[in-house]
Motif scaffolding. Structure first.
Motif, PDB file in Angstrom:
ATOM      1  N   ARG A 199      -6.736   5.376  17.492  1.00  0.00           N
ATOM      2  CA  ARG A 199      -8.202   5.261  17.427  1.00  0.00           C
ATOM      3  C   ARG A 199      -8.734   5.812  16.103  1.00  0.00           C
ATOM      4  NH1 ARG A 199     -10.117   6.972  23.608  1.00  0.00           N
ATOM      5  NH2 ARG A 199      -8.877   5.352  24.682  1.00  0.00           N
ATOM      6  N   ALA A 200      -8.129   5.359  15.049  1.00  0.00           N
ATOM      7  CA  ALA A 200      -8.498   5.843  13.719  1.00  0.00           C
ATOM      8  C   ALA A 200      -9.912   5.398  13.353  1.00  0.00           C
ATOM      9  CB  ALA A 200      -7.507   5.319  12.686  1.00  0.00           C
ATOM     10  N   PRO A 201     -10.727   6.301  12.826  1.00  0.00           N
ATOM     11  CA  PRO A 201     -12.063   5.907  12.377  1.00  0.00           C
ATOM     12  C   PRO A 201     -11.983   5.076  11.107  1.00  0.00           C
ATOM     13  CG  PRO A 201     -11.633   8.177  11.762  1.00  0.00           C
ATOM     14  CD  PRO A 201     -10.469   7.735  12.613  1.00  0.00           C
ATOM     15  N   LEU A 202     -12.996   4.265  10.894  1.00  0.00           N
ATOM     16  CA  LEU A 202     -13.041   3.497   9.654  1.00  0.00           C
ATOM     17  C   LEU A 202     -13.181   4.447   8.465  1.00  0.00           C
ATOM     18  CD1 LEU A 202     -15.419   0.538  10.596  1.00  0.00           C
ATOM     19  CD2 LEU A 202     -12.998   0.359   9.994  1.00  0.00           C
ATOM     20  N   PRO A 203     -12.544   4.131   7.345  1.00  0.00           N
ATOM     21  CA  PRO A 203     -12.730   4.970   6.154  1.00  0.00           C
ATOM     22  C   PRO A 203     -14.193   4.985   5.724  1.00  0.00           C
ATOM     23  CG  PRO A 203     -10.853   3.496   5.889  1.00  0.00           C
ATOM     24  CD  PRO A 203     -11.583   3.051   7.119  1.00  0.00           C
ATOM     25  N   ARG A 204     -14.593   6.054   5.068  1.00  0.00           N
ATOM     26  CA  ARG A 204     -15.942   6.133   4.540  1.00  0.00           C
ATOM     27  C   ARG A 204     -16.122   5.145   3.398  1.00  0.00           C
ATOM     28  NH1 ARG A 204     -16.541  12.535   3.509  1.00  0.00           N
ATOM     29  NH2 ARG A 204     -14.730  12.018   2.205  1.00  0.00           N
ATOM     30  N   ARG A 205     -17.380   4.837   3.084  1.00  0.00           N
ATOM     31  CA  ARG A 205     -17.649   3.841   2.047  1.00  0.00           C
ATOM     32  C   ARG A 205     -16.951   4.203   0.732  1.00  0.00           C
ATOM     33  NH1 ARG A 205     -23.733   2.295   0.201  1.00  0.00           N
ATOM     34  NH2 ARG A 205     -23.685   1.152   2.192  1.00  0.00           N
ATOM     35  N   GLY A 206     -16.984   5.479   0.375  1.00  0.00           N
ATOM     36  CA  GLY A 206     -16.390   5.894  -0.890  1.00  0.00           C
ATOM     37  C   GLY A 206     -14.875   5.897  -0.896  1.00  0.00           C
ATOM     38  N   ASP A 207     -14.258   5.687   0.265  1.00  0.00           N
ATOM     39  CA  ASP A 207     -12.793   5.717   0.340  1.00  0.00           C
ATOM     40  C   ASP A 207     -12.153   4.348   0.146  1.00  0.00           C
ATOM     41  OD1 ASP A 207     -12.816   8.433   0.798  1.00  0.00           O
ATOM     42  OD2 ASP A 207     -12.755   8.246   2.981  1.00  0.00           O
ATOM     43  N   TRP A 208     -12.931   3.293   0.243  1.00  0.00           N
ATOM     44  CA  TRP A 208     -12.340   1.961   0.161  1.00  0.00           C
ATOM     45  C   TRP A 208     -11.757   1.672  -1.220  1.00  0.00           C
ATOM     46  CZ3 TRP A 208     -11.008  -0.423   4.370  1.00  0.00           C
ATOM     47  CH2 TRP A 208     -11.742  -0.240   5.537  1.00  0.00           C
ATOM     48  N   ALA A 209     -12.475   2.062  -2.273  1.00  0.00           N
ATOM     49  CA  ALA A 209     -11.965   1.821  -3.628  1.00  0.00           C
ATOM     50  C   ALA A 209     -10.670   2.595  -3.887  1.00  0.00           C
ATOM     51  CB  ALA A 209     -13.025   2.170  -4.665  1.00  0.00           C
ATOM     52  N   PRO A 210     -10.588   3.907  -3.550  1.00  0.00           N
ATOM     53  CA  PRO A 210      -9.308   4.608  -3.705  1.00  0.00           C
ATOM     54  C   PRO A 210      -8.186   3.994  -2.872  1.00  0.00           C
ATOM     55  CG  PRO A 210     -11.081   6.195  -3.511  1.00  0.00           C
ATOM     56  CD  PRO A 210     -11.675   4.850  -3.234  1.00  0.00           C
ATOM     57  N   LEU A 211      -8.518   3.510  -1.663  1.00  0.00           N
ATOM     58  CA  LEU A 211      -7.494   2.858  -0.845  1.00  0.00           C
ATOM     59  C   LEU A 211      -6.981   1.589  -1.527  1.00  0.00           C
ATOM     60  CD1 LEU A 211      -8.960   3.267   2.754  1.00  0.00           C
ATOM     61  CD2 LEU A 211      -6.767   4.174   1.944  1.00  0.00           C
ATOM     62  N   ALA A 212      -7.878   0.875  -2.182  1.00  0.00           N
ATOM     63  CA  ALA A 212      -7.459  -0.328  -2.909  1.00  0.00           C
ATOM     64  C   ALA A 212      -6.530   0.040  -4.071  1.00  0.00           C
ATOM     65  CB  ALA A 212      -8.685  -1.075  -3.428  1.00  0.00           C
ATOM     66  N   ILE A 213      -6.801   1.173  -4.714  1.00  0.00           N
ATOM     67  CA  ILE A 213      -5.934   1.634  -5.804  1.00  0.00           C
ATOM     68  C   ILE A 213      -4.557   2.000  -5.252  1.00  0.00           C
ATOM     69  CG2 ILE A 213      -5.591   3.432  -7.539  1.00  0.00           C
ATOM     70  CD1 ILE A 213      -8.638   3.548  -7.847  1.00  0.00           C
ATOM     71  N   VAL A 214      -4.539   2.691  -4.099  1.00  0.00           N
ATOM     72  CA  VAL A 214      -3.271   3.031  -3.454  1.00  0.00           C
ATOM     73  C   VAL A 214      -2.489   1.759  -3.135  1.00  0.00           C
ATOM     74  CG1 VAL A 214      -2.211   4.016  -1.391  1.00  0.00           C
ATOM     75  CG2 VAL A 214      -4.091   5.218  -2.511  1.00  0.00           C
ATOM     76  N   ALA A 215      -3.186   0.770  -2.574  1.00  0.00           N
ATOM     77  CA  ALA A 215      -2.522  -0.497  -2.240  1.00  0.00           C
ATOM     78  C   ALA A 215      -1.969  -1.168  -3.491  1.00  0.00           C
ATOM     79  CB  ALA A 215      -3.495  -1.425  -1.519  1.00  0.00           C
ATOM     80  N   GLY A 216      -2.753  -1.167  -4.559  1.00  0.00           N
ATOM     81  CA  GLY A 216      -2.291  -1.779  -5.794  1.00  0.00           C
ATOM     82  C   GLY A 216      -1.038  -1.112  -6.339  1.00  0.00           C
ATOM     83  N   GLY A 217      -0.958   0.221  -6.178  1.00  0.00           N
ATOM     84  CA  GLY A 217       0.175   0.956  -6.725  1.00  0.00           C
ATOM     85  C   GLY A 217       1.420   0.905  -5.875  1.00  0.00           C
ATOM     86  N   VAL A 218       1.290   1.231  -4.581  1.00  0.00           N
ATOM     87  CA  VAL A 218       2.493   1.394  -3.746  1.00  0.00           C
ATOM     88  C   VAL A 218       2.725   0.250  -2.765  1.00  0.00           C
ATOM     89  CG1 VAL A 218       2.355   3.904  -3.937  1.00  0.00           C
ATOM     90  CG2 VAL A 218       1.318   2.779  -1.968  1.00  0.00           C
ATOM     91  N   VAL A 219       1.747  -0.601  -2.529  1.00  0.00           N
ATOM     92  CA  VAL A 219       1.942  -1.749  -1.644  1.00  0.00           C
ATOM     93  C   VAL A 219       2.337  -2.984  -2.449  1.00  0.00           C
ATOM     94  CG1 VAL A 219       0.847  -3.289   0.044  1.00  0.00           C
ATOM     95  CG2 VAL A 219       0.327  -0.836   0.067  1.00  0.00           C
ATOM     96  N   PHE A 220       1.726  -3.151  -3.630  1.00  0.00           N
ATOM     97  CA  PHE A 220       2.029  -4.325  -4.449  1.00  0.00           C
ATOM     98  C   PHE A 220       2.854  -3.975  -5.690  1.00  0.00           C
ATOM     99  CE2 PHE A 220      -1.857  -5.759  -2.220  1.00  0.00           C
ATOM    100  CZ  PHE A 220      -1.360  -6.925  -1.657  1.00  0.00           C
ATOM    101  N   GLY A 221       2.346  -3.085  -6.543  1.00  0.00           N
ATOM    102  CA  GLY A 221       2.966  -2.831  -7.841  1.00  0.00           C
ATOM    103  C   GLY A 221       4.407  -2.377  -7.779  1.00  0.00           C
ATOM    104  N   PHE A 222       4.655  -1.224  -7.170  1.00  0.00           N
ATOM    105  CA  PHE A 222       6.008  -0.671  -7.136  1.00  0.00           C
ATOM    106  C   PHE A 222       6.995  -1.582  -6.395  1.00  0.00           C
ATOM    107  CE2 PHE A 222       9.425   1.924  -5.423  1.00  0.00           C
ATOM    108  CZ  PHE A 222       9.844   2.625  -6.555  1.00  0.00           C
ATOM    109  N   PRO A 223       6.671  -2.042  -5.184  1.00  0.00           N
ATOM    110  CA  PRO A 223       7.647  -2.900  -4.477  1.00  0.00           C
ATOM    111  C   PRO A 223       7.969  -4.197  -5.219  1.00  0.00           C
ATOM    112  CG  PRO A 223       6.008  -2.057  -2.947  1.00  0.00           C
ATOM    113  CD  PRO A 223       5.514  -1.743  -4.325  1.00  0.00           C
ATOM    114  N   LEU A 224       6.934  -4.848  -5.764  1.00  0.00           N
ATOM    115  CA  LEU A 224       7.167  -6.136  -6.419  1.00  0.00           C
ATOM    116  C   LEU A 224       8.005  -5.973  -7.682  1.00  0.00           C
ATOM    117  CD1 LEU A 224       6.569  -9.152  -6.309  1.00  0.00           C
ATOM    118  CD2 LEU A 224       4.479  -8.744  -7.618  1.00  0.00           C
TER     119      LEU A 224
END
Length: 298
Positions: A63-88
């Motif tokens: 039952r995780a709460p939605l991230p705050r508005r200011g957290d979405w951009a940092p989450l996108a950076i995390v995704a870019g680095g460790v979800v897409f960049g490093f694995p690919l």
């Protein structure tokens, strides 16, 4: 040392142990240029898709709460680095270099993570700190030059991909650690994976192999999807939040050595004295650099 820092170091060691198998398992999954298995693109996108689906279930179950508005951009950076960049980047590179070689190229990652953490937490490393970083980077480039084959370009494209992957990981680690101070560490990587699902899920379906692939390659893919891409980050981001990015990042010093040791029985690779010497030298620069003064700007 505070109890939270001790817990952070132990959790960091657990995360690093899981990450240490990433390069050998990726090599096992992609095969070699002569005997290819799964494609690098499928492994990178597919493992993120599997981990993203697991993350969606985990977020619903907790039952995780939605991230705050200011957290979405940092989450996108995390995704870019460790979800897409490093694995690919690593998945493509690992078809052309051995896991032992890649472990040395990525050995400067702890220092890069420390630099990212220092910047995000408004700290100023000393000139000696930067000197150690420059020396470690020079050793990595020197190793890549000496290991480039006869008639090959001075630095292989795979080496450049690994260096770019290191930068992606350092950025993803730093921002993930920052978010883990106000979100559950498990939720940080889960949300990063979930927001990437609109890309990774259809991408995995498009890139899925058309021909039969040996079971060993699928088992290796399963490891990088569940442990390297998901569970390992539960421990790692919690560790960085508890013990501090700059301090806990030094636990990564053992990762190249563990990767090399795992590569011997899994892939039949060997560790020559030059490789071991370069790895030890890079580790030394990181250890010394971690001891150099870092003052807060706040």
């Amino acid at each position: 040392m505070r109890s939270s820092e001790i817990r952070g170091l132990w959790l960091g060691a657990a995360g690093v142990a899981m990450f240490a198998l990433t390069l050998p398992m990726t090599r096992l999954a992609v095969g070699t240029a002569e005997m290819p298995q799964l494609s690098g693109g499928f492994i990178a996108i597919g493992r993120a898709a599997v981990a993203g689906l697991l993350s969606a279930l985990f977020l619903l179950a907790t039952r995780a709460p939605l991230p705050r508005r200011g957290d979405w951009a940092p989450l996108a950076i995390v995704a870019g680095g460790v979800v897409f960049g490093f694995p690919l980047l690593t998945s493509i590179a690992m078809r052309h270099v051995e896991a032992v070689h890649a472990s040395v190229i990525l050995a400067v990652l702890p220092l890069a993570t420390a630099v990212t953490g220092a910047w995000l937490h408004r700290q100023r490393p000393s000139a000696a700190f930067w000197a150690c970083g420059a020396l470690g980077s020079a050793l990595v480039v020197g190793f890549a030059l000496m290991h480039s084959g006869a008639g090959a370009s001075p630095v292989q494209a795979a080496d450049l991909m690994l260096l770019a992957a290191m930068a992606c990981a350092a950025v993803g680690y730093g921002w993930g650690a920052l978010l883990s101070q106000r979100m559950r560490a498990e939720h940080v990587i889960c949300w990063a994976l979930v927001i990437a699902l609109p890309v990774t899920l259809p991408g995995a379906l498009v890139l899925r192999p058309a021909a039969a692939v040996p079971a060993a390659a699928w088992w290796a893919f399963g490891y990088v999807a569940v442990f390297s891409m998901w569970i390992g980050f539960f421990a790692w981001y919690r560790a960085l939040a508890l013990g501090g990015t700059v301090r806990v990042s030094q636990v990564q010093l053992i990762q190249p050595f563990l990767s090399m040791l795992f590569a011997v029985p899994l892939l039949g690779e060997s560790i020559d004295p030059m490789t071991l010497g370069f790895a030890a030298a890079v580790m030394a620069t990181v250890i010394i650099g971690r001891r150099m003064p870092v003052r807060s700007l706040a």
